[in-house]
Scaffold this motif. Structure first.
Motif, PDB file in Angstrom:
ATOM      1  N   SER A 137      37.938  38.228  41.589  1.00  0.00           N
ATOM      2  CA  SER A 137      38.264  38.243  40.171  1.00  0.00           C
ATOM      3  C   SER A 137      39.772  38.038  40.005  1.00  0.00           C
ATOM      4  N   VAL A 138      40.170  37.956  38.765  1.00  0.00           N
ATOM      5  CA  VAL A 138      41.594  38.004  38.440  1.00  0.00           C
ATOM      6  C   VAL A 138      41.881  39.389  37.880  1.00  0.00           C
ATOM      7  N   TYR A 139      42.873  40.051  38.428  1.00  0.00           N
ATOM      8  CA  TYR A 139      43.196  41.421  38.038  1.00  0.00           C
ATOM      9  C   TYR A 139      44.484  41.442  37.215  1.00  0.00           C
ATOM     10  N   PHE A 140      44.417  42.151  36.109  1.00  0.00           N
ATOM     11  CA  PHE A 140      45.573  42.261  35.237  1.00  0.00           C
ATOM     12  C   PHE A 140      45.993  43.714  35.109  1.00  0.00           C
TER      13      PHE A 140
ATOM     14  N   TRP B  27      45.207  36.969  41.541  1.00  0.00           N
ATOM     15  CA  TRP B  27      43.952  36.280  41.854  1.00  0.00           C
ATOM     16  C   TRP B  27      43.462  36.768  43.209  1.00  0.00           C
ATOM     17  N   LEU B  28      42.329  37.439  43.218  1.00  0.00           N
ATOM     18  CA  LEU B  28      41.784  37.996  44.453  1.00  0.00           C
ATOM     19  C   LEU B  28      40.456  37.330  44.776  1.00  0.00           C
TER      20      LEU B  28
ATOM     21  N   THR C 231      45.882  46.921  48.423  1.00  0.00           N
ATOM     22  CA  THR C 231      46.413  47.559  47.219  1.00  0.00           C
ATOM     23  C   THR C 231      47.139  46.537  46.376  1.00  0.00           C
ATOM     24  N   LEU C 232      46.795  46.496  45.093  1.00  0.00           N
ATOM     25  CA  LEU C 232      47.535  45.695  44.127  1.00  0.00           C
ATOM     26  C   LEU C 232      48.594  46.594  43.487  1.00  0.00           C
TER      27      LEU C 232
END
Lengths: 114, 112
Positions: free
Chosen positions: B87-90, B108-109, B20-21
């Motif tokens: 990907s990079v998640y924002f 950064w995942l 979880t982010l």
């Protein structure tokens, strides 16, 4: 649905010169918002400038200004007196009136030559 | 003045693992978003939340779930991570008036 197109994958400019980044968009909405974001290598998204579609006057923020042509659905960014710190990816984006869809273009990589 | 805070900043997962982010904003915004950015591309919307308890799918929702349990926090869950989710998640939130959108610093995942 909205689409945003940036036709210039890369641009370069000499330090202290002026450069213009292009953006075209398509939307069926009458009210919307347009943005330019700067993304340096750190990947942080930094808001450069914002334009409300209902405003005819072009937005300006210090060395950054836009040329908003609503009928042509064009939203270009002009950077005056370019500085080395301006080197980054630049993304054009469109936000619909409901605020639930911010659509990005593919980006333009700007290089600034000393 | 924290703005939008995301954790973790970096994560490596094995295929099939879950995680979880987390995202939190301290600006009292109603609208929050999760985006992903693949190399050389712009950001694509995964999910959107207009207010506490409401969520809507964006452009690329498959493989993700979200939760908006309160006004401050909007989490993104990967139930069974796949390499395509590298990907990079924002996370972002939107000012209710004026429509300015504020972004977190990105997560950064990498899924191996």
């Amino acid at each position: 649905a909205q689409t945003v197109t940036q036709s210039q994958p890369e641009m370069s400019v000499q330090e202290a010169e002026t450069v213009t980044l292009s953006c075209t968009y398509d939307t069926s909405e009458s009210d919307y918002y347009l943005f330019w974001y700067k993304q340096p290598p750190s990947r942080q998204m930094i808001l450069v400038i914002r334009q409300e579609a209902y405003k005819q006057q072009n937005a300006t923020e210090n060395r950054f200004s836009v040329n908003f042509q609503k009928a042509a659905k064009s939203f270009s960014l002009k950077i005056s007196d370019s500085q080395l710190g301006d080197a980054a990816m630049y993304f054009c984006a469109s936000l619909n009136n409901a605020g639930n869809m911010l659509t990005f273009g593919g980006g333009t990589r700007l290089m600034v030559k000393p | 003045n924290a703005g939008v805070t995301q954790t973790p900043k970096f994560q490596v997962l094995k295929t099939g693992q879950s995680m979880t982010l987390q995202c939190a904003q301290d600006m009292n915004h109603n609208s929050m978003y999760w985006y992903r950015q693949d190399p050389g591309m712009g950001l694509r919307l995964i999910y959107y939340s207009a207010s506490e308890g409401t969520t809507d799918k964006g452009e690329v929702p498959n493989g993700y779930n979200v939760s908006r349990l309160n006004k401050r926090e909007f989490s993104l869950r990967l139930e069974s991570a796949a390499p395509s989710q590298t990907s990079v998640y924002f996370c972002a939130s939107r000012q209710d008036s004026g429509n300015t959108i504020y972004f977190g610093e990105g997560s950064w995942l990498t899924v191996v």
